[in-house]
Write an enzyme that holds these catalytic residues in place. Sequence first.
Site, PDB file in Angstrom:
ATOM      1  N   GLY A 184      32.247  12.724 -21.132  1.00  0.00           N
ATOM      2  CA  GLY A 184      31.773  12.330 -19.816  1.00  0.00           C
ATOM      3  C   GLY A 184      32.899  11.795 -18.946  1.00  0.00           C
ATOM      4  O   GLY A 184      32.674  10.962 -18.058  1.00  0.00           O
ATOM      5  N   ALA A 235      26.407   0.105 -27.299  1.00  0.00           N
ATOM      6  CA  ALA A 235      26.218  -1.071 -26.449  1.00  0.00           C
ATOM      7  C   ALA A 235      25.354  -0.709 -25.249  1.00  0.00           C
ATOM      8  O   ALA A 235      25.773   0.104 -24.416  1.00  0.00           O
ATOM      9  CB  ALA A 235      27.566  -1.610 -25.980  1.00  0.00           C
ATOM     10  N   PRO A 236      24.150  -1.286 -25.146  1.00  0.00           N
ATOM     11  CA  PRO A 236      23.335  -1.028 -23.961  1.00  0.00           C
ATOM     12  C   PRO A 236      24.044  -1.437 -22.677  1.00  0.00           C
ATOM     13  O   PRO A 236      23.792  -0.878 -21.614  1.00  0.00           O
ATOM     14  CB  PRO A 236      22.096  -1.903 -24.187  1.00  0.00           C
ATOM     15  CG  PRO A 236      22.050  -2.132 -25.662  1.00  0.00           C
ATOM     16  CD  PRO A 236      23.474  -2.160 -26.115  1.00  0.00           C
ATOM     17  N   HIS A 253      18.720  -0.517 -10.692  1.00  0.00           N
ATOM     18  CA  HIS A 253      19.903   0.316 -10.857  1.00  0.00           C
ATOM     19  C   HIS A 253      20.027   1.308  -9.707  1.00  0.00           C
ATOM     20  O   HIS A 253      19.094   1.502  -8.933  1.00  0.00           O
ATOM     21  CB  HIS A 253      19.852   1.070 -12.190  1.00  0.00           C
ATOM     22  CG  HIS A 253      20.256   0.232 -13.364  1.00  0.00           C
ATOM     23  ND1 HIS A 253      19.406  -0.702 -13.920  1.00  0.00           N
ATOM     24  CD2 HIS A 253      21.404   0.177 -14.087  1.00  0.00           C
ATOM     25  CE1 HIS A 253      20.025  -1.289 -14.940  1.00  0.00           C
ATOM     26  NE2 HIS A 253      21.228  -0.780 -15.048  1.00  0.00           N
ATOM     27  N   LYS A 272      20.549   6.902 -11.730  1.00  0.00           N
ATOM     28  CA  LYS A 272      20.370   6.604 -13.152  1.00  0.00           C
ATOM     29  C   LYS A 272      19.231   7.445 -13.707  1.00  0.00           C
ATOM     30  O   LYS A 272      18.148   7.503 -13.130  1.00  0.00           O
ATOM     31  CB  LYS A 272      20.090   5.121 -13.375  1.00  0.00           C
ATOM     32  CG  LYS A 272      20.017   4.730 -14.855  1.00  0.00           C
ATOM     33  CD  LYS A 272      19.989   3.232 -15.041  1.00  0.00           C
ATOM     34  CE  LYS A 272      19.836   2.850 -16.501  1.00  0.00           C
ATOM     35  NZ  LYS A 272      20.924   3.371 -17.360  1.00  0.00           N
TER      36      LYS A 272
END
Length: 259
Positions: free
Chosen positions: A8, A120-121, A150, A154
């Site tokens: 990404g 990790a969120p 957000h 998203k």
Amino acid sequence: MKKVLIAGAAGAMGQKAVALVNSMPETKLTAVLAPHLTADQREQFGLDPDVQIYHQLEQIDAGVADIWLDFTVPAAVYPNVKYAIEHGMAPVVGTTGLTDEQEAELVAASKQHHLGGLIAPNFGMSAVLLMKFAKEAAQYFPDVEIIEMHHADKKDAPSGTALSTAKLIDQVRPTHETNPDEVSTLDQVRGGDYHGIKIHSVRLPGYIAHEQVLFGGAGEALTIRQDSFDRQSFMSGVKVALDKVLSLNELVIGLENIL
């Protein structure tokens, strides 16, 4: 020298990650996974001439990286991380959208391959502290709701941070009853429901990443809020993960567990 592949790399978070890895003296960006990035865009996306560009998982060469840093999309993250583990790359994952079952499968796979990693969120320190404080407060305020806000692009809702917050709260809050007479005249007006904890998702232009945890008690209320105004704020947590991931012996969920 730690070799890093960024999945990404052409996205907003991926570009921050490219700059971070390029700035760290003990890491080297050796490859990227970016389906639409072409060789003549190297300079535009901060890639040195020797960085390998891959468009599909099947193209990735064995041994190209020690660490797989993932900032992709929910639809891609599970096969990406599974591939990384099976090919000996320690995953550091900032992409949300994994289910509990998928996370459990990936943890089991990491143990089987004796490989560390981190999911990790949220890599922002303010978000990690919000989750910690919310868990503490929930022992005294069992009535709680979560609002997460957000940017409009998203792709998943609720956010991984909000869902992780709800899971942490659920671990400690006392059993209590909700209002049995509540009536909703509009479907889903009360938001999503995680074990009785309501989660509300807002998607609007101009926002980056924000969360509020609202606690209510008899005659008082407590609100815990965090705001991320710039994606650069997440990079301090990513750096910690890159520094520590190769010393882990299994896949860990949550940045707070390696601080």
